[in-house]
Design a protein around this motif. Structure first.
Motif, mmCIF file in Angstrom:
data_model
loop_
_atom_site.group_PDB
_atom_site.id
_atom_site.type_symbol
_atom_site.label_atom_id
_atom_site.label_comp_id
_atom_site.label_asym_id
_atom_site.label_seq_id
_atom_site.Cartn_x
_atom_site.Cartn_y
_atom_site.Cartn_z
ATOM 1 N N GLU A 48 21.653 74.943 76.117
ATOM 2 C CA GLU A 48 20.176 74.726 75.337
ATOM 3 C C GLU A 48 19.069 74.698 76.157
ATOM 4 N N ALA A 49 18.398 76.109 76.328
ATOM 5 C CA ALA A 49 17.345 76.461 76.425
ATOM 6 C C ALA A 49 17.491 77.384 75.687
ATOM 7 N N LEU A 50 18.825 78.519 75.160
ATOM 8 C CA LEU A 50 18.722 78.791 74.756
ATOM 9 C C LEU A 50 18.159 78.742 72.918
ATOM 10 N N ARG A 51 19.097 77.301 72.695
ATOM 11 C CA ARG A 51 18.649 76.295 71.411
ATOM 12 C C ARG A 51 17.347 76.235 71.503
ATOM 13 N N ARG A 52 16.520 75.948 72.190
ATOM 14 C CA ARG A 52 15.421 75.307 72.082
ATOM 15 C C ARG A 52 14.511 76.322 72.183
ATOM 16 N N LEU A 53 14.634 77.458 72.624
ATOM 17 C CA LEU A 53 14.138 79.444 72.680
ATOM 18 C C LEU A 53 14.432 79.256 70.936
ATOM 19 N N THR A 54 15.264 79.125 70.637
ATOM 20 C CA THR A 54 15.915 79.813 68.963
ATOM 21 C C THR A 54 14.858 78.741 68.080
ATOM 22 N N ARG A 55 15.316 77.561 67.984
ATOM 23 C CA ARG A 55 14.209 76.802 67.085
ATOM 24 C C ARG A 55 12.547 76.930 67.576
ATOM 25 N N LEU A 56 12.338 77.710 69.032
ATOM 26 C CA LEU A 56 10.679 77.656 68.703
ATOM 27 C C LEU A 56 10.592 79.166 68.077
ATOM 28 N N ARG A 57 11.501 79.837 68.552
ATOM 29 C CA ARG A 57 11.178 81.634 67.568
ATOM 30 C C ARG A 57 10.974 81.616 66.005
ATOM 31 N N ALA A 58 11.979 80.209 65.132
ATOM 32 C CA ALA A 58 11.639 79.977 64.092
ATOM 33 C C ALA A 58 10.569 79.444 63.550
ATOM 34 N N ARG A 59 9.815 77.887 64.484
ATOM 35 C CA ARG A 59 8.873 77.754 63.979
ATOM 36 C C ARG A 59 7.884 78.737 64.122
ATOM 37 N N LEU A 60 7.690 79.731 64.913
ATOM 38 C CA LEU A 60 7.262 80.575 64.524
ATOM 39 C C LEU A 60 6.895 81.549 63.939
ATOM 40 N N ALA A 61 7.703 81.905 62.998
ATOM 41 C CA ALA A 61 8.424 83.135 62.063
ATOM 42 C C ALA A 61 7.762 82.195 60.460
ATOM 43 N N GLN A 62 7.919 80.611 60.415
ATOM 44 C CA GLN A 62 8.064 80.124 59.725
ATOM 45 C C GLN A 62 6.011 79.560 59.562
ATOM 46 N N HIS A 63 5.754 79.709 60.610
ATOM 47 C CA HIS A 63 4.096 79.481 60.386
ATOM 48 C C HIS A 63 3.734 80.878 60.357
ATOM 49 N N GLY A 64 3.876 82.157 61.127
ATOM 50 C CA GLY A 64 3.082 83.267 60.912
ATOM 51 C C GLY A 64 1.591 83.242 61.473
ATOM 52 N N ARG A 65 2.231 82.431 62.380
ATOM 53 C CA ARG A 65 0.581 82.343 63.595
ATOM 54 C C ARG A 65 1.200 81.700 64.604
ATOM 55 N N ALA A 66 0.535 82.109 65.390
ATOM 56 C CA ALA A 66 0.278 81.559 67.177
ATOM 57 C C ALA A 66 0.554 80.087 67.122
ATOM 58 N N LEU A 67 1.404 79.479 67.747
ATOM 59 C CA LEU A 67 1.112 78.114 68.298
ATOM 60 C C LEU A 67 0.399 77.360 68.841
ATOM 61 N N SER A 68 -0.325 76.101 68.943
ATOM 62 C CA SER A 68 -1.170 75.234 69.360
ATOM 63 C C SER A 68 -0.307 75.124 70.772
ATOM 64 N N ARG A 69 -1.037 74.441 71.348
ATOM 65 C CA ARG A 69 -0.128 73.915 72.723
ATOM 66 C C ARG A 69 0.510 72.612 72.681
ATOM 67 N N GLU A 70 0.417 72.031 71.544
ATOM 68 C CA GLU A 70 1.163 71.079 70.861
ATOM 69 C C GLU A 70 1.537 70.971 70.472
ATOM 70 N N GLU A 71 1.783 71.955 69.659
ATOM 71 C CA GLU A 71 2.806 72.656 68.931
ATOM 72 C C GLU A 71 4.107 73.225 69.573
ATOM 73 N N ILE A 72 3.781 73.622 70.479
ATOM 74 C CA ILE A 72 5.098 74.484 71.723
ATOM 75 C C ILE A 72 5.285 73.402 71.929
ATOM 76 N N LEU A 73 4.906 72.101 72.916
ATOM 77 C CA LEU A 73 5.159 71.755 73.704
ATOM 78 C C LEU A 73 5.913 70.513 73.255
ATOM 79 N N SER A 74 5.347 70.131 71.351
ATOM 80 C CA SER A 74 6.622 68.986 70.622
ATOM 81 C C SER A 74 7.752 69.881 70.540
ATOM 82 N N ALA A 75 7.554 71.533 69.928
ATOM 83 C CA ALA A 75 8.947 72.378 69.713
ATOM 84 C C ALA A 75 9.976 72.006 71.002
#
Length: 81
Positions: A48-75
């Motif tokens: 489960e931890a690896l799945r969450r990390l994968t989703r977070l990495r995908a969001r980072l790649a999608q945005h092409g920028r650093a995520l805000s604290r709120e975006e990280i907590l939401s992910a």
């Protein structure tokens, strides 16, 4: 999902616990009838931890920028609802 008989479950309990820890669900049968299910504890498995990390990495790649604290907590919390 793996299905095993009661005798096999008793004989290979350590292996089945490792499988559950990795995120797998195991159904235990007696004479072919399902009687129990061995499941991972929600949110605490390495898988489960690896799945969450994968989703977070995908969001980072999608945005092409650093995520805000709120975006990280939401992910992090996604999938726990």
């Amino acid at each position: 999902m793996r299905v095993v008989g009661a005798f096999e479950a008793k004989t290979h309990l350590s292996e089945l616990l490792a499988a559950a820890e990795a995120g797998e669900t195991v159904t235990i049968t007696r004479q072919g009838t399902p009687v129990a299910r061995l499941v991972p504890v929600a949110g605490s498995t390495r898988a489960e931890a690896l799945r969450r990390l994968t989703r977070l990495r995908a969001r980072l790649a999608q945005h092409g920028r650093a995520l805000s604290r709120e975006e990280i907590l939401s992910a992090r919390d996604e999938g726990q609802r």
